[in-house]
Design a protein around this motif. Structure first.
Motif, PDB file in Angstrom:
ATOM      1  N   LYS A 157     -11.903 -63.300 -71.761  1.00  0.00           N
ATOM      2  CA  LYS A 157     -11.033 -62.398 -71.002  1.00  0.00           C
ATOM      3  C   LYS A 157     -10.243 -61.453 -71.907  1.00  0.00           C
ATOM      4  CE  LYS A 157      -8.693 -65.704 -68.988  1.00  0.00           C
ATOM      5  NZ  LYS A 157      -9.354 -66.873 -69.610  1.00  0.00           N
ATOM      6  N   THR A 180      -1.443 -62.582 -70.283  1.00  0.00           N
ATOM      7  CA  THR A 180      -0.397 -63.475 -69.772  1.00  0.00           C
ATOM      8  C   THR A 180      -0.477 -64.867 -70.384  1.00  0.00           C
ATOM      9  OG1 THR A 180      -1.701 -64.140 -67.852  1.00  0.00           O
ATOM     10  CG2 THR A 180      -0.237 -62.239 -67.572  1.00  0.00           C
ATOM     11  N   GLY A 181      -1.668 -65.260 -70.858  1.00  0.00           N
ATOM     12  CA  GLY A 181      -1.790 -66.561 -71.526  1.00  0.00           C
ATOM     13  C   GLY A 181      -0.899 -66.609 -72.755  1.00  0.00           C
ATOM     14  N   ALA A 182      -0.777 -65.454 -73.429  1.00  0.00           N
ATOM     15  CA  ALA A 182       0.068 -65.392 -74.625  1.00  0.00           C
ATOM     16  C   ALA A 182       1.528 -65.684 -74.271  1.00  0.00           C
ATOM     17  CB  ALA A 182      -0.046 -64.020 -75.281  1.00  0.00           C
ATOM     18  N   ARG A 191       1.799 -69.368 -73.852  1.00  0.00           N
ATOM     19  CA  ARG A 191       1.707 -69.967 -75.190  1.00  0.00           C
ATOM     20  C   ARG A 191       3.017 -69.799 -75.948  1.00  0.00           C
ATOM     21  NH1 ARG A 191      -3.867 -70.414 -77.581  1.00  0.00           N
ATOM     22  NH2 ARG A 191      -5.317 -70.157 -75.873  1.00  0.00           N
ATOM     23  N   ALA A 233      -2.261 -74.208 -77.312  1.00  0.00           N
ATOM     24  CA  ALA A 233      -3.016 -73.941 -76.075  1.00  0.00           C
ATOM     25  C   ALA A 233      -2.868 -75.111 -75.107  1.00  0.00           C
ATOM     26  CB  ALA A 233      -4.489 -73.725 -76.408  1.00  0.00           C
ATOM     27  N   ALA A 276       0.532 -75.107 -73.715  1.00  0.00           N
ATOM     28  CA  ALA A 276       0.687 -73.990 -72.771  1.00  0.00           C
ATOM     29  C   ALA A 276       0.138 -74.386 -71.406  1.00  0.00           C
ATOM     30  CB  ALA A 276      -0.037 -72.754 -73.294  1.00  0.00           C
ATOM     31  N   SER A 277      -0.978 -75.091 -71.422  1.00  0.00           N
ATOM     32  CA  SER A 277      -1.576 -75.521 -70.161  1.00  0.00           C
ATOM     33  C   SER A 277      -0.617 -76.476 -69.424  1.00  0.00           C
ATOM     34  CB  SER A 277      -2.922 -76.178 -70.461  1.00  0.00           C
ATOM     35  OG  SER A 277      -3.466 -76.755 -69.321  1.00  0.00           O
ATOM     36  N   SER A 333       2.512 -74.491 -68.214  1.00  0.00           N
ATOM     37  CA  SER A 333       2.217 -73.535 -67.143  1.00  0.00           C
ATOM     38  C   SER A 333       2.120 -74.211 -65.775  1.00  0.00           C
ATOM     39  CB  SER A 333       0.928 -72.776 -67.452  1.00  0.00           C
ATOM     40  OG  SER A 333      -0.181 -73.646 -67.338  1.00  0.00           O
ATOM     41  N   GLY A 343      -5.484 -63.471 -67.050  1.00  0.00           N
ATOM     42  CA  GLY A 343      -4.849 -64.794 -67.002  1.00  0.00           C
ATOM     43  C   GLY A 343      -5.607 -65.737 -66.087  1.00  0.00           C
ATOM     44  N   ASP A 373      -4.040 -66.436 -62.646  1.00  0.00           N
ATOM     45  CA  ASP A 373      -3.562 -66.235 -61.276  1.00  0.00           C
ATOM     46  C   ASP A 373      -3.210 -64.780 -61.011  1.00  0.00           C
ATOM     47  OD1 ASP A 373      -1.409 -66.096 -63.039  1.00  0.00           O
ATOM     48  OD2 ASP A 373       0.015 -66.967 -61.609  1.00  0.00           O
ATOM     49  N   ILE A 374      -3.806 -63.858 -61.757  1.00  0.00           N
ATOM     50  CA  ILE A 374      -3.394 -62.454 -61.617  1.00  0.00           C
ATOM     51  C   ILE A 374      -3.857 -61.888 -60.268  1.00  0.00           C
ATOM     52  CG2 ILE A 374      -3.308 -60.184 -62.731  1.00  0.00           C
ATOM     53  CD1 ILE A 374      -2.196 -62.627 -64.387  1.00  0.00           C
ATOM     54  N   ARG A 381      -8.565 -78.629 -70.410  1.00  0.00           N
ATOM     55  CA  ARG A 381      -7.568 -77.618 -70.065  1.00  0.00           C
ATOM     56  C   ARG A 381      -7.921 -76.975 -68.714  1.00  0.00           C
ATOM     57  NH1 ARG A 381      -6.049 -72.650 -72.691  1.00  0.00           N
ATOM     58  NH2 ARG A 381      -7.700 -72.699 -74.252  1.00  0.00           N
ATOM     59  N   ARG A 410      -3.725 -77.959 -60.810  1.00  0.00           N
ATOM     60  CA  ARG A 410      -2.266 -77.992 -60.632  1.00  0.00           C
ATOM     61  C   ARG A 410      -1.930 -77.429 -59.255  1.00  0.00           C
ATOM     62  NH1 ARG A 410      -1.952 -73.318 -64.898  1.00  0.00           N
ATOM     63  NH2 ARG A 410      -2.293 -71.573 -63.492  1.00  0.00           N
TER      64      ARG A 410
HETATM   65  O1   DC Z   1      -5.557 -67.607 -71.549  1.00  0.00           O
HETATM   66  P1   DC Z   1      -5.023 -68.666 -72.498  1.00  0.00           P
HETATM   67  O2   DC Z   1      -6.088 -69.633 -72.925  1.00  0.00           O
HETATM   68  O3   DC Z   1      -4.310 -68.036 -73.654  1.00  0.00           O
HETATM   69  O4   DC Z   1      -3.916 -69.466 -71.649  1.00  0.00           O
HETATM   70  C1   DC Z   1      -3.240 -70.590 -72.151  1.00  0.00           C
HETATM   71  C2   DC Z   1      -2.804 -71.483 -71.000  1.00  0.00           C
HETATM   72  O5   DC Z   1      -1.809 -70.790 -70.226  1.00  0.00           O
HETATM   73  C3   DC Z   1      -3.906 -71.838 -69.999  1.00  0.00           C
HETATM   74  O6   DC Z   1      -4.507 -73.073 -70.319  1.00  0.00           O
HETATM   75  C4   DC Z   1      -3.204 -71.884 -68.678  1.00  0.00           C
HETATM   76  C5   DC Z   1      -1.984 -71.043 -68.833  1.00  0.00           C
HETATM   77  N1   DC Z   1      -2.032 -69.769 -68.101  1.00  0.00           N
HETATM   78  C6   DC Z   1      -1.673 -69.802 -66.782  1.00  0.00           C
HETATM   79  O7   DC Z   1      -1.399 -70.858 -66.236  1.00  0.00           O
HETATM   80  N2   DC Z   1      -1.609 -68.648 -66.068  1.00  0.00           N
HETATM   81  C7   DC Z   1      -1.930 -67.478 -66.618  1.00  0.00           C
HETATM   82  N3   DC Z   1      -1.853 -66.351 -65.888  1.00  0.00           N
HETATM   83  C8   DC Z   1      -2.335 -67.431 -67.988  1.00  0.00           C
HETATM   84  C9   DC Z   1      -2.386 -68.611 -68.690  1.00  0.00           C
END
Ligand code: DC
Length: 230
Positions: A18, A36-38, A41, A95, A98-99, A102, A128, A130-131, A179, A186
């Motif tokens: 992505k 948005t993952g950043a 993170r 990572a 972050a999961s 999130s 991401g 959920d965009i 992940r 969730r």
């Molecule tokens: O895209 P990524 O691998 O960098 O994202 C890291 C974690 O962040 C992913 O495992 C789930 C969470 N995430 C999320 O819940 N919603 C998003 N829009 C982006 C990432």
């Protein structure tokens, strides 16, 4: 949407490519690229550094609310409270954290409002989980990017190896599967393909081929990357 902004939403599982794709498409269209993952993170990294338990929902929400997260517009650098954390947030343990982070509703609320603000005045390519489903349900273009799990693990291994990290494809496949399972199951804004999102399976396709598919979709839904007056 009554204004002239265009939102291109790209969602999908970990390692589907992505970020690389979204960055290139944004560059071609002259839109902002928002990873948005950043952001998740960065919050996770801060929690790890402060030894905040990843089960402490209240404290995690506070961190997400007070984190100053800046995303470099052209270069993809990520600043957390003024510090460049671009490389550190790529680590596997971040990572994973972050999961977990999130999944906390308060964290998602805080980041959701930042994400909407970032697109207030600009056309964006935002990627991401959920965009298209939650952040911008009215996005003009929605793409769900997927690929075979082994191919996703191989690509991630290649990226890690290029950055000089050890990369065992089987370990990575295990980490991605775990992940994705958490992200899909969730309660709050799980990873899901929005009903009106276009599925793009990138297995066996080159980056250039995927980019062309996505640009074609953008052109089909807009007037050559410009909003159609309505
Ligand atoms: O895209 P990524 O691998 O960098 O994202 C890291 C974690 O962040 C992913 O495992 C789930 C969470 N995430 C999320 O819940 N919603 C998003 N829009 C982006 C990432």
């Amino acid at each position: 949407m009554s204004d002239k902004r265009i939102i291109v939403a790209i969602d999908g599982p970990a390692g589907a490519g992505k970020s690389t794709l979204a960055k290139r498409v944004a560059h071609k269209l002259g839109f902002l690229f928002i990873n948005t993952g950043a952001m998740y993170r960065a919050v996770a990294l801060w929690a790890l550094r402060l030894n905040v338990a990843l089960s402490d929902m209240h404290r995690l929400e506070q961190l997400a609310q007070s984190a100053r997260i800046e995303l470099g517009l052209g270069d993809g650098r990520v600043l957390l409270n003024g510090e460049d954390v671009t490389d550190e947030i790529r680590e596997t343990h971040v990572a994973e954290a972050a999961s977990q982070v999130s999944a906390v509703p308060g964290v998602r609320r805080a980041l959701l409002s930042m994400q909407r603000q970032m697109a207030e005045r600009n056309s964006v390519v935002m990627e991401g989980r959920d965009i298209g489903s939650v952040v911008f349900p009215h996005a003009q273009v929605k793409i769900f990017l997927d690929a075979d799990p082994i191919e996703r693990a191989r690509r991630r291994a290649l990226e890690l190896a290029q950055d000089g990290h050890d990369a065992n494809v089987e370990d990575i496949a295990g980490e991605l599967t775990q992940r994705d399972l958490r992200d899909r199951n969730r309660k709050e804004a799980p990873l899901v393909q929005a009903p009106d999102a276009q599925l793009v399976d990138t297995t066996g396709l080159s980056l250039e081929e995927v980019e062309e598919i996505v640009l074609r979709l953008v052109r089909a839904r807009t007037s050559n990357g410009k909003a159609v007056a309505n």
